[in-house]
Design an enzyme around this catalytic site. Structure first.
Site, PDB file in Angstrom:
ATOM      1  N   GLU A  98       4.450  -0.387   6.961  1.00 36.42           N
ATOM      2  CA  GLU A  98       4.896  -1.691   6.809  1.00 36.42           C
ATOM      3  C   GLU A  98       4.718  -2.499   8.453  1.00 36.42           C
ATOM      4  O   GLU A  98       4.836  -1.739   9.379  1.00 36.42           O
ATOM      5  CB  GLU A  98       6.382  -1.748   6.717  1.00 36.42           C
ATOM      6  CG  GLU A  98       6.867  -1.316   5.321  1.00 36.42           C
ATOM      7  CD  GLU A  98       6.799  -2.595   4.352  1.00 36.42           C
ATOM      8  OE1 GLU A  98       6.050  -3.191   4.314  1.00 36.42           O
ATOM      9  OE2 GLU A  98       7.662  -2.555   3.490  1.00 36.42           O
TER      10      GLU A  98
ATOM     11  N   HIS B 202       1.065  -4.732   4.280  1.00 38.56           N
ATOM     12  CA  HIS B 202       1.102  -3.243   4.255  1.00 38.56           C
ATOM     13  C   HIS B 202       0.094  -2.491   3.463  1.00 38.56           C
ATOM     14  O   HIS B 202      -0.527  -3.153   2.784  1.00 38.56           O
ATOM     15  CB  HIS B 202       2.449  -2.793   3.990  1.00 38.56           C
ATOM     16  CG  HIS B 202       2.548  -2.838   2.468  1.00 38.56           C
ATOM     17  ND1 HIS B 202       3.976  -3.393   2.135  1.00 38.56           N
ATOM     18  CD2 HIS B 202       1.993  -2.726   1.438  1.00 38.56           C
ATOM     19  CE1 HIS B 202       4.150  -3.432   0.736  1.00 38.56           C
ATOM     20  NE2 HIS B 202       2.979  -2.830   0.305  1.00 38.56           N
TER      21      HIS B 202
ATOM     22  N   ASN C 105       2.647  -8.609   2.867  1.00 38.89           N
ATOM     23  CA  ASN C 105       2.882  -8.832   4.248  1.00 38.89           C
ATOM     24  C   ASN C 105       2.008  -8.106   4.860  1.00 38.89           C
ATOM     25  O   ASN C 105       1.941  -7.915   6.126  1.00 38.89           O
ATOM     26  CB  ASN C 105       4.147  -8.147   4.526  1.00 38.89           C
ATOM     27  CG  ASN C 105       4.652  -6.814   4.223  1.00 38.89           C
ATOM     28  OD1 ASN C 105       3.479  -6.067   3.685  1.00 38.89           O
ATOM     29  ND2 ASN C 105       5.610  -6.244   4.225  1.00 38.89           N
TER      30      ASN C 105
END
Ligand code: F6R
Length: 249
Positions: A143, A138, A136
């Site tokens: 995050e 990160h 994603n």
């Protein structure tokens, strides 16, 4: 930013090891920022091999790890402390007093986070920061979110991250939901960044990192602002990239 595509995982690991070896040749007392996870396993193996060949000396090196799960004791086989000691620290001549691992038993413990930042600052910042990338986007456990933290902080792990990390645990329920992580500031202030990615699961995140507008929803995209980043990709992780990115300087 230099983007390099290599044929496979082993070549990626060797390439990153070359960059670390060069760094330590230039400065024996380098400060290394270290990552864990599946991506750098081969790199640590290669660094240990080169240490035994007498090519690399870690005696004066200081290390700062990016992150650690909350809720796992440091001797838990899936803790990042255990990962680092078993794969790397115990196998080379690094001085234990120069090893820094973030650790906290509770997510609210501001003291542990502040103390980690203080140690980093006192050391003078990171010479070479090693990074992997989450599916994603990160980096560390910064995050995707509407904002990013500069300093060391507690992170709620996203569903995607927990799913990706479930492969290391016997049961899905055992995957920790929180972590302590270095923030974006020391990563972006590192004098040199080496990011590795391997496998088709990373292809989309790699493309977003390099080709999308900078956004906190894709933390790795902030690396576009850094003047000395080397990205080492295997062919699968590079699969979605347009050819022009390989000409970046
Ligand atoms: C680990 C870390 C994470 C990982 C990322 C990719 O210290 O900071 O950002 O680099 O989750 O993990 P792997 O390499 O397991 O795919």
């Amino acid at each position: 930013m230099k983007i390099k595509m290599v044929n496979n995982y082993q070549e990626m690991s060797n390439d990153a090891a070359d960059l670390i070896e060069d760094q330590l040749k230039k400065k024996k007392a380098s400060i290394l920022g270290l990552a864990t996870g599946g991506t750098p396993e081969g790199l640590y193996e290669e660094l240990v091999r080169r240490y035994h060949l007498g090519r690399i000396d870690f005696q004066e090196v200081q290390t700062f790890n990016l992150d650690e799960y909350i809720g796992l004791p440091q001797d838990h086989p899936q803790s990042y402390a255990f990962y680092m000691w078993s794969r790397f620290f115990s196998q080379v001549n690094i001085d234990p007093a120069r090893i820094h691992l973030p650790f906290s038993t509770t997510a609210g413990d501001a003291e542990a986070a502040t103390a980690y930042d203080k140690q980093l600052k006192q050391a003078g910042g990171i010479d070479l920061q090693l990074l992997g990338i989450g599916e994603n986007g990160h980096i560390g456990f910064n995050e995707p979110s509407s904002f990013l933290w500069a300093d060391t902080h507690y992170a709620e792990l996203s569903r995607e991250t927990m799913e990706a990390n479930a492969r290391f645990f016997a049961w899905r329920e055992d995957v920790p939901q929180q972590a302590i992580t270095m923030g974006m500031a020391p990563i972006l202030q590192a004098r040199h960044i080496v990011l590795m990615a391997s496998g088709k699961e990373k292809a989309h995140a790699v493309k977003e990192m390099l080709c999308s507008p900078i956004s906190p929803w894709h933390p790795a995209s902030f690396l576009q602002l850094h003047s000395k980043v080397e990205v080492v990709l295997d062919a699968e992780a590079a699969a979605e990239l347009p050819p022009h990115v390989f000409a970046y300087k």
